[in-house]
Design an enzyme around this catalytic site. Sequence first.
Site, short mmCIF file in Angstrom:
data_model
loop_
_atom_site.label_atom_id
_atom_site.label_comp_id
_atom_site.label_asym_id
_atom_site.label_seq_id
_atom_site.Cartn_x
_atom_site.Cartn_y
_atom_site.Cartn_z
N CYS A 156 -4.00 2.52 -8.58
CA CYS A 156 -4.34 1.10 -8.77
C CYS A 156 -5.84 0.83 -8.92
O CYS A 156 -6.27 0.37 -9.97
CB CYS A 156 -3.78 0.28 -7.62
N LYS A 181 0.87 -1.18 0.00
CA LYS A 181 0.00 0.00 0.00
C LYS A 181 0.90 1.23 0.00
O LYS A 181 1.81 1.30 0.84
CB LYS A 181 -0.85 0.08 1.29
N LYS A 231 -4.29 -10.80 -8.00
CA LYS A 231 -4.04 -9.38 -7.75
C LYS A 231 -5.27 -8.54 -8.11
O LYS A 231 -5.73 -7.70 -7.35
CB LYS A 231 -2.81 -8.94 -8.55
P1 NAD Z 1 5.28 4.19 -11.56
O1 NAD Z 1 4.58 4.82 -12.71
O2 NAD Z 1 5.44 4.92 -10.26
O3 NAD Z 1 6.74 3.73 -12.01
C1 NAD Z 1 7.04 3.05 -13.19
C2 NAD Z 1 8.50 3.37 -13.57
O4 NAD Z 1 8.90 2.50 -14.64
C3 NAD Z 1 8.71 4.80 -14.07
O5 NAD Z 1 9.71 5.43 -13.29
C4 NAD Z 1 9.15 4.63 -15.54
O6 NAD Z 1 10.09 5.60 -15.97
C5 NAD Z 1 9.77 3.24 -15.49
N1 NAD Z 1 9.84 2.55 -16.79
C6 NAD Z 1 8.89 2.42 -17.74
N2 NAD Z 1 9.36 1.66 -18.77
C7 NAD Z 1 10.62 1.30 -18.45
C8 NAD Z 1 11.63 0.52 -19.10
N3 NAD Z 1 11.41 -0.06 -20.29
N4 NAD Z 1 12.83 0.37 -18.48
C9 NAD Z 1 13.07 0.94 -17.29
N5 NAD Z 1 12.15 1.69 -16.62
C10 NAD Z 1 10.95 1.86 -17.20
O7 NAD Z 1 4.52 2.83 -11.32
P2 NAD Z 1 4.17 2.10 -9.92
O8 NAD Z 1 3.14 2.85 -9.18
O9 NAD Z 1 5.44 1.72 -9.24
O10 NAD Z 1 3.46 0.78 -10.48
C11 NAD Z 1 4.17 -0.20 -11.21
C12 NAD Z 1 3.27 -1.40 -11.39
O11 NAD Z 1 2.97 -1.99 -10.13
C13 NAD Z 1 1.92 -1.12 -12.03
O12 NAD Z 1 1.54 -2.21 -12.82
C14 NAD Z 1 0.99 -0.99 -10.85
O13 NAD Z 1 -0.34 -1.28 -11.18
C15 NAD Z 1 1.56 -2.04 -9.92
N6 NAD Z 1 1.30 -1.79 -8.50
C16 NAD Z 1 1.39 -0.54 -8.00
C17 NAD Z 1 1.17 -0.33 -6.64
C18 NAD Z 1 1.24 1.06 -6.06
O14 NAD Z 1 0.80 1.22 -4.94
N7 NAD Z 1 1.76 2.05 -6.77
C19 NAD Z 1 0.89 -1.41 -5.80
C20 NAD Z 1 0.84 -2.69 -6.34
C21 NAD Z 1 1.05 -2.87 -7.70
#
Ligand code: NAD
Length: 433
Positions: free
Chosen positions: A261, A152, A205
């Site tokens: 999310c 979270k 998920k």
């Molecule tokens: P985010 O947008 O904060 O971060 C994603 C990062 O990936 C960015 O910094 C971007 O520059 C980088 N990126 C994109 N393509 C890339 C590549 N080819 N090589 C290297 N870096 C690259 O995303 P997030 O919130 O961390 O979420 C990531 C995933 O996890 C999503 O699928 C989301 O649904 C899932 N998720 C998020 C959360 C949450 O609370 N944020 C919780 C569980 C799951």
Amino acid sequence: MRLAVIGTGYVGLVAGAGFSDFGNDVVCVDLDADRVQRLCEGEIPIHEPGLDELVRRNLDAQRLSFTTDTAAAVAGAEVVILAVGTPQGDDGSADLRYIDEAAKQVARALTGYAVIVTKSTVPVGTADRLRALIQAETTQPFSVASNPEFLKEGDAVNDFMKPVRVILGADDDRAGTALRALYAPFVRTNDRIMMMDVRSAELSKYAANAMLAVRISFMNEVALLAEVLGADIEKVRQAIGADPRIGPKFLFPGPGFGGSCFPKDIRALAHTARTAKAHLEVVEAADRANVRQKKVLGTKVRAQLGADLSGKRIAVWGLAFKPETDDIREAPALTLIADLREAGATVVGYDPVAMPNVKAHLGNAIEYAETMYDAAKGADALVLVTEWKQFRGASFKRLREAMRTPLVFDGRNIWDPAAMRELGFTYHCIGRK
Ligand code: NAD
């Protein structure tokens, strides 16, 4: 173990730092060179309690490093974790272009066997698709597995370091064994690892997020009903939460759910179900109810101040989608601000950590206050949207003195209606008088 983590957002950064804290050698990759530069210097680009210390400790111990060079990070890695974004596409489905691209980059960089794991939230069948994409780019052996993340925001470090469960989807023993070994140190007290096939892991998920979203939308609808019928949703919440079959969590009514999310994930799940001709009526209804709920605060304000809010100054406390994060993706405060501005109001926002993100998003469309009381100065109304702790114990005397008109909308029911009225406020909240 030698790990590469692709993507250093909320998930990748916490996971990379967390794995390195257990002694693994972790290289985190991001395309964003500025972000990588800041991370190399120990500067954390997001607000997440405890993350600064975790990253710095492991940078200093040289177990954790950051780069823009996927090939260098992946060469020799035993496990490669994909943690890039999977935002909402135009038709509600998950946009998989970032994860596809990341998988291809990883494939081209493989120097030997590796387990490539999706930690991003991805639709059922994605691992199978990635397997084919990777196969087309490399002759090296590999497995594709699923390890959805349940952290979270706001409590991400705790959730990651002490997971209530670890879901590992693997369709072959080699991948399953490697992932179990990676997570064993996290679950020493009792084994919370659940091994399953990849498709079940991917669906788990989405099902978890959908269940939570449905609870919230259900309570928001009951709150609207309570308001119409003259019942008190807070009493109802406690009454139903006392039933162990229901439990007290995720029953708080509010201005709708936001964040990076729930909104996109329930839409992606509904889209997957529609494509499979197995419609999820409940999930689709939860989404519709949430879209409506996000309008509730704006509607309440207009009901008190009139449809035309020109010349009205409205303070908004709390802009992040929830407390303890600076994430404003799909935040209910943004819907409220758009509604108020459309009606002609001047909006003054205050948030303890999210204002730089709001400024980057809205620019000068609203005013930004240095303190919560500054935001309330000369205001015709105050709307509390995000329940940061500092708002709970606000000095109502200072607030009353600052405001032009003592009109308060409490979008989270954090204050006591009777006490607020006694203090001279006209007080409105959600689902009770
Ligand atoms: P985010 O947008 O904060 O971060 C994603 C990062 O990936 C960015 O910094 C971007 O520059 C980088 N990126 C994109 N393509 C890339 C590549 N080819 N090589 C290297 N870096 C690259 O995303 P997030 O919130 O961390 O979420 C990531 C995933 O996890 C999503 O699928 C989301 O649904 C899932 N998720 C998020 C959360 C949450 O609370 N944020 C919780 C569980 C799951």
